[in-house]
Design a protein around this motif. Structure first.
Motif, short mmCIF file in Angstrom:
data_model
loop_
_atom_site.label_atom_id
_atom_site.label_comp_id
_atom_site.label_asym_id
_atom_site.label_seq_id
_atom_site.Cartn_x
_atom_site.Cartn_y
_atom_site.Cartn_z
N TRP A 199 0.83 -1.22 0.00
CA TRP A 199 0.00 0.00 0.00
C TRP A 199 0.86 1.26 0.00
O TRP A 199 0.52 2.25 -0.66
CB TRP A 199 -0.94 -0.01 1.21
N TYR A 200 1.96 1.25 0.73
CA TYR A 200 2.83 2.42 0.74
C TYR A 200 3.51 2.62 -0.62
O TYR A 200 3.72 3.76 -1.06
CB TYR A 200 3.89 2.30 1.84
N ALA A 201 3.88 1.53 -1.28
CA ALA A 201 4.48 1.64 -2.61
C ALA A 201 3.49 2.25 -3.59
O ALA A 201 3.84 3.12 -4.40
CB ALA A 201 4.94 0.27 -3.09
N LEU A 202 2.23 1.81 -3.52
CA LEU A 202 1.19 2.37 -4.38
C LEU A 202 0.94 3.84 -4.04
O LEU A 202 0.71 4.68 -4.92
CB LEU A 202 -0.11 1.58 -4.21
N VAL B 132 -6.34 1.95 -5.12
CA VAL B 132 -6.03 1.39 -3.80
C VAL B 132 -4.63 1.82 -3.38
O VAL B 132 -3.65 1.56 -4.07
CB VAL B 132 -6.13 -0.15 -3.81
N THR B 133 -4.57 2.51 -2.26
CA THR B 133 -3.30 2.94 -1.67
C THR B 133 -3.44 2.84 -0.15
O THR B 133 -4.48 2.43 0.35
CB THR B 133 -2.95 4.39 -2.04
N LYS B 134 -2.43 3.25 0.55
CA LYS B 134 -2.50 3.29 2.02
C LYS B 134 -3.65 4.18 2.47
O LYS B 134 -4.39 3.86 3.40
CB LYS B 134 -1.17 3.79 2.58
N GLN B 135 -3.83 5.32 1.81
CA GLN B 135 -4.88 6.25 2.22
C GLN B 135 -6.27 5.80 1.78
O GLN B 135 -7.27 6.21 2.37
CB GLN B 135 -4.60 7.65 1.67
N PHE B 136 -6.36 4.96 0.77
CA PHE B 136 -7.65 4.36 0.42
C PHE B 136 -8.20 3.60 1.61
O PHE B 136 -9.38 3.70 1.96
CB PHE B 136 -7.46 3.43 -0.78
#
Length: 439
Positions: free
Chosen positions: A254-257, A275-279
């Motif tokens: 998630w952090y890479a995304l 989709v990411t960490k903040q998603f």
């Protein structure tokens, strides 16, 4: 239902226990937490540097100078976040063995630098920042694990220099670490040389091609996201901190995304990932905590009849507004409560699908890669996470309404049970008082 819960418990509890007690996953989680203050600082400056309509207010030239002045804040934190995570993982993993932790963090960083190509566009002695951020994250994590393990192994085998009594402690520590560090870094140098003889040329290229790229593609999809969300909810249902357990596995992805989106956002390009960490943190966890329990608080506060539920709504309201929901999880209760299992599992999945679809079709901007502190209240967090877009706040409001509707019938049943129990308790108390008076 009881049989189903029993099967789930027998399957998941041993897995959760192993994950929770695994020193490497714990070090991974804590390594990200060490980097978090730096990441948040960089993210705040990204928000400040990209205030909406500011270019129209001060002019394009002044706006460009303004962004250039604030740019180093994110470049020296977010763009090289991998370095902080590497130090954190090396430190925490070494400390878990009772070995001098600082050297574990330092040797992890040095091992990573050795493996990193130090050539950029034909110029020698230059390390591209992309390899220090998202692109190099997986290599950094694996390097930190290996470096810490090698270092503590050599230390525990007493391959150290013993200084005579009377030598200052700081000097003695440095010499004690000399041989373990030298042996550890020699292993990484040998690895670098071996990879230079392969078509991949470097460990970075090998890991990115074979491991990181496929895992990142998998983690960015909706199916993997739904599985992650379900696992968070299931672990919490059995009293285990689902967020910590699942994040230990998914955070590197998630952090890479997240980093990819941030780079695109700062360059003014189309954001590549939904989709990411903040998603996860903003549009699912960031609505009252795991399970989006802010909707539960609102229902209890506005519609509950029982004293127990009303009081819980009052107690859970203030912390729930800042995404702290332990009062609801333990007070409702959610843990091991079969009545609320369905909404507890269904609501986050529905919201994940809604959020994914609305962002995929462009109705709501994708997360901009800005790390918003998890305690940021709803609406403000949605606004910030989407790069100062009002649609992010509106989506959170819509999601909150959906969760409220899903939970409504189940909370009503639970509230009725509490109300009946309270009425019966009052009757018993009244009868007991009457007997004492008549006696």
């Amino acid at each position: 239902m009881n049989r189903f819960m029993e099967v789930l418990e027998n399957i998941l509890m041993p897995i959760a226990e192993k994950l929770n007690n695994n020193r490497h996953l714990t070090a991974l989680r804590d390594g990200f937490l060490i980097a978090l203050p730096l990441i948040i600082f960089g993210s705040i400056l990204v928000v400040i540097a990209n205030f909406p309509f500011l270019d129209q207010l001060i002019g394009e030239d002044a706006y460009a100078a303004y962004q250039a002045a604030l740019g180093p804040a994110s470049a020296s934190t977010l763009s090289i976040m991998g370095l902080f995570v590497i130090i954190g993982i090396g430190y925490k993993l070494t400390a878990s063995y009772g070995v001098e932790a600082l050297y574990g963090g330092v040797v992890a960083l040095a091992g990573f630098i050795i493996l990193t190509p130090q050539t950029f566009e034909g110029v020698e002695g230059v390390i591209p920042t992309s390899t220090l951020g998202a692109e190099g994250m997986f290599v950094g994590i694996l390097t930190a694990f290996l470096a810490a393990e090698l270092y503590r192994y050599f230390v525990q085998k007493n391959l150290t220099i013993k200084m005579p009594a009377g030598v200052p402690e700081a000097v003695s520590r440095s010499f004690s670490a000399l041989i373990p560090i030298a042996l550890t870094l020699s292993v990484f140098l040998a690895i670098r040389i071996l990879f230079s003889l392969t078509p991949f040329d470097s460990a970075q290229n090998f890991i990115y091609t074979v491991l990181q790229e496929p895992l990142t593609a998998l983690g960015s999809g909706l199916p993997a996201t739904i599985i992650a969300v379900l696992m968070i909810q299931i672990f919490w249902f059995f009293g285990l901190h689902g967020q910590i357990l699942v994040n230990s596995v998914f955070d590197p992805i998630w952090y890479a995304l997240n980093e990819q989106n941030l780079s695109a956002f700062q360059a003014g390009e189309e954001l590549p990932n939904v989709v990411t960490k903040q998603f996860i943190d903003t549009f699912i966890v960031g609505m009252g905590g795991s399970g989006m329990t802010l909707a539960i608080v609102l229902w209890l506060f506005m519609l509950a009849r029982s004293k127990q539920a009303k009081q819980l709504g009052k107690v859970g309201g203030p912390p729930g507004f800042f995404n702290v929901n332990e009062p609801i999880i333990f007070g409702l209760p959610i843990i091991m409560n079969p009545l609320i299992l369905i909404p507890w599992l269904v609501a986050p999945v529905v919201i994940a699908v809604i959020t994914y679809v609305t962002m995929s079709i462009g109705l709501v901007p994708k997360p901009a890669g800005i790390i918003v502190p998890w305690t940021t209240p709803i609406f403000l967090s949605g606004f910030l996470a989407t790069g100062n877009a009002w649609q992010g706040a509106v989506l959170q409001l819509f999601n909150l309404a959906v969760v409220f509707i899903i939970w409504f019938p189940f909370l009503r049943i639970l509230d009725r049970q509490y109300f009946r129990n309270e009425v019966e308790a009052e009757k018993e108390t009244t009868n007991a008082d009457n007997k004492q008076k008549s006696g």
